[in-house]
Enzyme design. Structure first.
Site, PDB file in Angstrom:
ATOM      1  N   GLU A   1       5.949  -2.532 -17.600  1.00  0.00           N
ATOM      2  CA  GLU A   1       7.111  -2.689 -18.466  1.00  0.00           C
ATOM      3  C   GLU A   1       8.395  -2.947 -17.672  1.00  0.00           C
ATOM      4  O   GLU A   1       8.721  -2.218 -16.738  1.00  0.00           O
ATOM      5  CB  GLU A   1       7.260  -1.431 -19.338  1.00  0.00           C
TER       6      GLU A   1
ATOM      7  N   THR B   1       7.518  -7.834 -24.714  1.00  0.00           N
ATOM      8  CA  THR B   1       6.186  -7.527 -24.188  1.00  0.00           C
ATOM      9  C   THR B   1       5.121  -8.363 -24.881  1.00  0.00           C
ATOM     10  O   THR B   1       4.215  -8.900 -24.248  1.00  0.00           O
ATOM     11  CB  THR B   1       5.822  -6.045 -24.406  1.00  0.00           C
TER      12      THR B   1
ATOM     13  N   HIS C   1      11.312   1.620 -19.859  1.00  0.00           N
ATOM     14  CA  HIS C   1      11.831   0.788 -20.951  1.00  0.00           C
ATOM     15  C   HIS C   1      13.301   1.115 -21.187  1.00  0.00           C
ATOM     16  O   HIS C   1      13.703   2.266 -21.062  1.00  0.00           O
ATOM     17  CB  HIS C   1      11.030   1.042 -22.227  1.00  0.00           C
TER      18      HIS C   1
ATOM     19  N   ASP D   1       6.387  -7.604 -17.212  1.00  0.00           N
ATOM     20  CA  ASP D   1       6.290  -8.353 -18.471  1.00  0.00           C
ATOM     21  C   ASP D   1       7.513  -9.220 -18.747  1.00  0.00           C
ATOM     22  O   ASP D   1       7.399 -10.332 -19.248  1.00  0.00           O
ATOM     23  CB  ASP D   1       5.950  -7.449 -19.667  1.00  0.00           C
ATOM     24  N   HIS D   2       8.697  -8.707 -18.397  1.00  0.00           N
ATOM     25  CA  HIS D   2       9.940  -9.453 -18.656  1.00  0.00           C
ATOM     26  C   HIS D   2      11.064  -8.702 -17.974  1.00  0.00           C
ATOM     27  O   HIS D   2      10.855  -7.608 -17.459  1.00  0.00           O
ATOM     28  CB  HIS D   2      10.207  -9.568 -20.162  1.00  0.00           C
TER      29      HIS D   2
HETATM   30  C1  GP9 Z   1       6.275  -1.396 -27.140  1.00  0.00           C
HETATM   31  C2  GP9 Z   1       6.320  -1.864 -25.732  1.00  0.00           C
HETATM   32  C3  GP9 Z   1       7.702  -2.213 -25.288  1.00  0.00           C
HETATM   33  O1  GP9 Z   1       5.009  -1.099 -27.581  1.00  0.00           O
HETATM   34  O2  GP9 Z   1       5.447  -2.901 -25.553  1.00  0.00           O
HETATM   35  O3  GP9 Z   1       8.229  -3.194 -26.060  1.00  0.00           O
HETATM   36  P1  GP9 Z   1       9.253  -4.294 -25.568  1.00  0.00           P
HETATM   37  O4  GP9 Z   1      10.557  -3.949 -26.178  1.00  0.00           O
HETATM   38  O5  GP9 Z   1       9.336  -4.316 -24.092  1.00  0.00           O
HETATM   39  O6  GP9 Z   1       8.700  -5.535 -26.109  1.00  0.00           O
HETATM   40 MN    MN Z   2       8.206  -4.847 -22.467  1.00  0.00          MN
END
Ligand code: GP9
Ligand code: MN
Length: 643
Positions: free
Chosen positions: A253, A297, A412, A471-472
């Site tokens: 994440e 994500t 996150h 992921d980003h």
């Molecule tokens: C939520 C997780 C995080 O289940 O994948 O979400 P994001 O905001 O990074 O898309």
């Molecule tokens: Mn994410």
């Protein structure tokens, strides 16, 4: 006649108050970039024009009380729309789109994040409403108007003329503005939030229409394009290197590349990942870009599973969760693989429960598979350490070979951590988000290390191939000032902004011994063909836009979802092309409108050529999704025919 405020009708007062409020909100609450004086002017006029259009409708009410009631309620609702957009903007640095409104479960699940996104001073957005409300109740006769038909029509004509002028200036300041929907900030800046929303509604209805009218003929162009521009003729040396092995994919994440091999307060941010990267069994891609759009994500998952681009608006997991796909899980099924996702969050978040079925994932270990309590959870769910720990028994129980994806969660936004989990002191800058990002990343790094240790104990390690991918981005452009300080730069330039979209991509193959750092320009679109090649699986007729990262003859560029791209030579962003490395701006652009030399002319052509491909590729990928075109192909049949 002397000018008297007491004589002004409410619809005029409301236009001035609401227009000024909206302008101030654009200017000081949203961080809308303004590059030149024309943009300043257009941003200033559009709130008044939109407000006039909204409130001038009231003159058509012949009942005076209803007229004022319309004004006060429309002011309230419109203010709420600005407020909702502002909260959304603080999280995603973007404006709400219609498909996103249907992501109600996501909005509700924002939980603790949403509170950090609402500021006390947001009350300012409703101050004009209070005034309008009071005035509308006081002197009804003075505040309302009784126009004859001609004056009513004149008011309407005036508002439409104003809107038309606004649109004309907008379109001339940036041609194709209305066809290039992905430039949302530009749209809002130019035509205002409300007109943008109307634009969005129309665009969304078109999307719905496209599926209904698609008949599969569009596939031909896609197939031809892929054959000519995407397909690689040669296999890589690593083809089949993971044949029959498990794939353990860690979706890290918000992990950005700039923390790798970097320090805070003299300490490494990611000591484990740094060591993993140095390992002789590890291939590390240090110019690997995330290509996500609004779906965060879920968009990164979409890229990985399908090697198609996510959509320019909304999250494709939501808008097209029921489409047909030809995802990794479906392809490797024939080679005896089963596929799993582990993620301790609500199953319906990002519509995963529905989308995973469409992607052919066999089982999703969601929140209810885990023991989550107050002590072991933070933010949106289980902390990463207990998450990996509790996943081990499941992993031991499932049949091998498997493809298992682990989606972490602790790192996150807003990067909150319990004191006891902090083992790296936060950075010190004006941005708490950036400051707290580092200890949160460190926690994830430790969690991944523990996971590796446990996997070695269970014996699963030797028979698996590992992928770790960010992921980003986690730290948005809103924190550029602090970021530039951390990165020791005077400012974050447009080129830096693109480069900040790099995320780590790590492939660890136990026993391989030939690992190295690979600096080619690569991206999430390339993951699917890379994994399939490692598994020794040919998906000859697959429709996808990525390249095997270990093989030659790659496309040589990475397209970002907003149409920007990075190639060996160029970085293209905000409509300008720069030389990668020197950062020199080339060719015609808003900043520089002359071409210097013959050789520069060639560079311009080369850059334009890639630009054209990027535009085509994004369009074809969108066509596939909007038309749900995979429903017209039977991949099982093509597979059999090739056997
Ligand atoms: C939520 C997780 C995080 O289940 O994948 O979400 P994001 O905001 O990074 O898309
Ligand atoms: Mn994410």
């Amino acid at each position: 006649m002397k000018f008297k405020i007491t004589r002004l009708p409410l619809y005029v007062i409301a236009t001035v108050l609401f227009g000024s409020k909206t302008y101030l909100a654009y200017r000081f609450m949203f961080t809308i970039e303004l590059d030149n004086i024309l943009q300043e002017i257009i941003l200033f006029i559009n709130p008044f024009i939109s407000a006039f259009l909204l409130f001038a409708i009231s003159v058509w009410f012949s009942n005076n009380e209803k007229q004022l009631k319309y004004i006060r309620y429309s002011a309230l609702i419109a203010s709420f729309i600005i407020f909702a957009n502002l909260v959304f903007y603080r999280q995603f640095n973007d404006f709400i789109t219609l498909p996103q409104l249907f992501q109600g479960s996501n909005m509700a699940d924002l939980g603790s994040s949403i509170l950090t996104l609402i500021k006390g001073y947001d009350i300012f957005l409703f101050t004009d409403v209070v005034f309008i409300w009071i005035l509308s109740k006081k002197d009804i006769a003075a505040r309302s108007v009784t126009y004859n038909r001609r004056r009513k029509a004149a008011t309407l004509t005036l508002s439409l003329l104003l809107i038309a002028t606004n649109f004309l200036i907008a379109e001339s300041s940036r041609p194709q503005l209305f066809t290039r929907g992905f430039d949302r900030e530009y749209l809002v800046r130019s035509i205002g939030l409300f007109n943008y929303h109307i634009y969005d509604v129309i665009a969304h209805s078109k999307v719905e229409g496209r599926r209904a009218f698609a008949d599969g003929n569009e596939l031909l162009e896609v197939q031809e394009y892929i054959e000519e521009n995407v397909k690689q003729k040669m296999k890589s040396d690593l083809y089949g290197a993971a044949k029959g092995k498990n794939i353990i994919f860690i979706n890290a994440e918000s992990l950005q590349q700039f923390v790798i091999n970097n320090e805070v307060n003299g300490e490494e941010v990611t000591p484990f990942l740094n060591q993993l990267i140095k390992d002789e069994d590890t291939y590390y891609f240090d110019n690997f870009y995330e290509q996500t759009g609004q779906g965060n994500t879920s968009d990164s998952e979409f890229l990985v599973e399908n090697s198609l681009y996510p959509l320019d608006r909304g999250a494709v997991f939501f808008t097209h969760g029921g489409n047909e796909y030809n995802a990794i899980s479906e392809i490797i099924d024939d080679a005896g693989y089963s596929s799993y996702v582990f993620h301790s969050n609500n199953k319906s978040f990002w519509n995963r429960d529905q989308m995973y079925v469409s992607l052919g994932i066999d089982h999703f270990f969601g929140e209810e598979a885990y023991d989550v309590s107050e002590d072991n959870a933070i933010g949106w769910g289980l902390k990463d350490k207990p998450f990996f720990e509790q996943s081990i028994p499941y992993l031991q129980s499932i049949e091998q070979p498997f493809y298992a994806k682990f989606i972490t969660l602790t790192n996150h936004f807003p990067f909150d951590m319990d004191e006891s989990d902090i083992s790296l002191e936060p950075y010190e800058s004006n941005s708490d988000v950036l400051n707290n990002y580092f200890p949160a990343v460190r926690y994830m790094d430790e969690a991944i290390e523990d996971f590796f240790i446990k996997l070695k104990e269970t014996g699963l390690y030797e028979n698996s191939v590992f992928v770790v991918m960010g992921d980003h981005i986690g730290v948005s452009a809103n924190h550029n000032k602090a970021l530039s300080m951390y990165l020791d730069k005077d400012e974050i330039t447009p080129i830096d902004q693109v480069e900040l979209q790099r995320v780590p991509f790590i492939v660890h193959i136990p026993g391989n011994g030939k690992g190295k750092v690979i600096s080619e320009v690569t991206g999430q679109i390339d993951v699917k063909p890379t994994l399939l090649s490692l598994l020794g699986i040919d998906a000859v007729d697959d429709i996808q836009f990525g390249n095997d990262l270990f093989a030659d003859n790659r496309k040589g560029y990475v397209a970002l979802r907003n149409g920007d791209f990075i190639s060996k030579k160029f970085i293209y962003t905000n409509g300008s092309c720069y030389l990668r490395g020197t950062g020199e701006l080339i060719g015609v652009s808003e900043e520089k409108d002359y071409v210097v030399s013959e050789s520069e002319h060639e560079l311009v052509n080369a850059c334009n050529e890639i630009n054209e491909k990027v535009t085509t590729e994004l369009r074809l990928s969108d066509d596939l999704i909007y038309g749900d075109l995979f429903r017209f192909i039977n991949f099982d049949l093509t597979k059999k025919a090739n056997q």
